[in-house]
Design a protein around this motif. Structure first.
Motif, mmCIF file in Angstrom:
data_model
loop_
_atom_site.group_PDB
_atom_site.id
_atom_site.type_symbol
_atom_site.label_atom_id
_atom_site.label_comp_id
_atom_site.label_asym_id
_atom_site.label_seq_id
_atom_site.Cartn_x
_atom_site.Cartn_y
_atom_site.Cartn_z
ATOM 1 N N GLU A 44 47.701 45.330 33.604
ATOM 2 C CA GLU A 44 46.806 45.068 32.479
ATOM 3 C C GLU A 44 47.223 43.805 31.723
ATOM 4 O O GLU A 44 46.366 42.965 31.362
ATOM 5 N N LEU A 45 48.509 43.630 31.500
ATOM 6 C CA LEU A 45 48.985 42.449 30.779
ATOM 7 C C LEU A 45 48.687 41.166 31.551
ATOM 8 O O LEU A 45 48.245 40.167 30.968
ATOM 9 N N LEU A 46 48.909 41.209 32.855
ATOM 10 C CA LEU A 46 48.643 40.011 33.662
ATOM 11 C C LEU A 46 47.151 39.695 33.689
ATOM 12 O O LEU A 46 46.752 38.525 33.653
ATOM 13 N N ALA A 47 46.307 40.712 33.723
ATOM 14 C CA ALA A 47 44.863 40.479 33.729
ATOM 15 C C ALA A 47 44.379 39.944 32.393
ATOM 16 O O ALA A 47 43.547 39.022 32.334
ATOM 17 N N GLN A 48 44.897 40.505 31.297
ATOM 18 C CA GLN A 48 44.496 40.036 29.973
ATOM 19 C C GLN A 48 44.990 38.620 29.700
ATOM 20 O O GLN A 48 44.344 37.855 28.978
ATOM 21 N N ALA A 49 46.125 38.251 30.283
ATOM 22 C CA ALA A 49 46.663 36.901 30.094
ATOM 23 C C ALA A 49 45.947 35.866 30.956
ATOM 24 O O ALA A 49 46.206 34.660 30.817
ATOM 25 N N GLY A 50 45.075 36.317 31.865
ATOM 26 C CA GLY A 50 44.341 35.386 32.707
ATOM 27 C C GLY A 50 45.060 35.005 33.979
ATOM 28 O O GLY A 50 44.595 34.128 34.716
ATOM 29 N N TRP A 51 46.187 35.629 34.272
ATOM 30 C CA TRP A 51 46.924 35.321 35.495
ATOM 31 C C TRP A 51 46.297 35.976 36.719
ATOM 32 O O TRP A 51 46.567 35.566 37.847
ATOM 33 N N LEU A 52 45.476 36.991 36.493
ATOM 34 C CA LEU A 52 44.753 37.650 37.584
ATOM 35 C C LEU A 52 43.263 37.430 37.381
ATOM 36 O O LEU A 52 42.715 37.780 36.340
ATOM 37 N N SER A 53 42.615 36.869 38.376
ATOM 38 C CA SER A 53 41.178 36.639 38.284
ATOM 39 C C SER A 53 40.426 37.964 38.392
ATOM 40 O O SER A 53 40.789 38.814 39.221
ATOM 41 N N GLN A 106 37.700 38.512 39.774
ATOM 42 C CA GLN A 106 37.134 38.616 41.108
ATOM 43 C C GLN A 106 38.175 38.994 42.151
ATOM 44 O O GLN A 106 37.834 39.441 43.247
ATOM 45 N N VAL A 107 39.443 38.793 41.821
ATOM 46 C CA VAL A 107 40.532 39.160 42.740
ATOM 47 C C VAL A 107 41.045 40.562 42.443
ATOM 48 O O VAL A 107 41.125 41.424 43.320
ATOM 49 N N LEU A 108 41.399 40.803 41.190
ATOM 50 C CA LEU A 108 41.911 42.110 40.785
ATOM 51 C C LEU A 108 41.553 42.330 39.317
ATOM 52 O O LEU A 108 42.199 41.776 38.430
ATOM 53 N N ASP A 118 35.676 45.611 40.911
ATOM 54 C CA ASP A 118 36.026 46.732 40.033
ATOM 55 C C ASP A 118 35.669 48.067 40.682
ATOM 56 O O ASP A 118 36.427 49.041 40.580
ATOM 57 N N VAL A 119 34.526 48.116 41.364
ATOM 58 C CA VAL A 119 34.133 49.343 42.054
ATOM 59 C C VAL A 119 35.046 49.600 43.260
ATOM 60 O O VAL A 119 35.431 50.745 43.535
#
Length: 287
Positions: free
Chosen positions: A53-62, A64-66, A249-250
């Motif tokens: 969650e932290l990596l996604a919120q920081a923008g390190w995970l796209s 469209q990727v995860l 996401d699905v």
């Protein structure tokens, strides 16, 4: 013993005593209780999700990727509210249960025959082992030719995958029974059916339940393969449909559902072990 030997023995004993670790009375080694071990087993998944969650919120995970876990949860709520998620989940569970019952019955029956009879082993075992070595993807085109892409094909693949773990573990459990116990039962005047009911099956039950645990995992693996081909409903169909629209996401949601179902199935198998093997020191009170 001479004086020299007595002196050497005394010096050796003193040396060994000096090398021994000094005891520290009053200090107990810390232990973790059963509840603490359960909490510890869930700690790592929680940490992984938090980092994700932290990596996604920081923008390190796209996305469209995860996508972020919160996004996956929102998608789950939306699909559950619309009713499509529960419908697809119910279809997949029904396929898995029916296939498990059919495959488990076949595997248990063949395992009992081979476990008790060397003639049955010579007639059955080699053919079963050859079929077991064939991967799902290799046999899938032939199954589609035989059964089409309907429900029969999916249930057949699940049953096929479930048969082998239960067959192998049932055979192994029966063969591992101590012959002395069988002889003791005969001395006590037990009939063949009583020997099977009181000695053979209880002794083979730990191995059979281990096969059930492996079979539950294999059932979902076979179902994933089956639902990716020509399915119109089910969790696998939901993932394939999401792939067409790049709905990661699905897709992640279906993976999480498979993981949760796997954990639930394993918990059911452990519960059966505790209930059916309450007499066994390694399964009853030890867990």
């Amino acid at each position: 013993m001479s004086n020299i030997e007595q002196a050497a023995t005394a010096d050796f004993d003193e040396l060994q005593h000096s090398k021994a670790p000094a005891s520290r009375p009053g200090r107990a080694v810390p232990t973790i209780g059963k509840r603490g071990l359960q909490l510890l087993s869930w700690l790592m998944p929680i940490v992984v999700v938090a980092i994700w969650e932290l990596l996604a919120q920081a923008g390190w995970l796209s996305p469209q990727v995860l996508p972020a876990p919160t996004k996956v949860v929102k998608t789950a709520v939306k699909l559950a509210t619309s009713g499509s998620l529960s419908s697809d989940l119910g279809v997949s569970l029904l396929r898995a249960i029916v296939g498990f019952v059919i495959g488990g019955s076949v595997g248990f029956t063949l395992g009992v025959l081979v476990g008790f009879s060397r003639v049955a082993e010579a007639a059955i075992d080699r053919s079963v082992q050859m079929i077991r070595a064939i991967p799902f993807l290799a046999v899938l085109p032939l199954v589609i030719v035989w059964l089409g892409v309907g429900e029969a094909e999916k249930i057949f693949l699940v049953a096929l995958g479930v048969t082998f773990p239960i067959y192998i573990n049932t055979t192994l459990g029966i063969r591992q029974i101590d012959p002395k116990l069988i002889e003791l039962g005969r001395i006590q005047g037990l009939s063949p059916l009583q020997l099977i009911r009181r000695i053979v099956l209880p002794g083979a039950l730990p191995s059979i339940l281990t096969g059930v645990r492996y079979a539950m995992a294999t059932a979902w693996l076979a179902l994933v393969v089956a639902e990716t081909i020509g399915a119109q409903s089910g969790i696998g169909f939901l993932a394939m449909d999401a792939r067409e629209f790049l709905r990661t996401d699905v897709i992640v949601l279906t993976i999480v559902i498979y993981a949760l179902i796997g954990v639930a199935a394993d918990a059911i198998a452990r519960f059966l072990e505790r209930r059916l093997l309450a007499w066994h020191p390694n399964y009853g009170g030890a867990r």
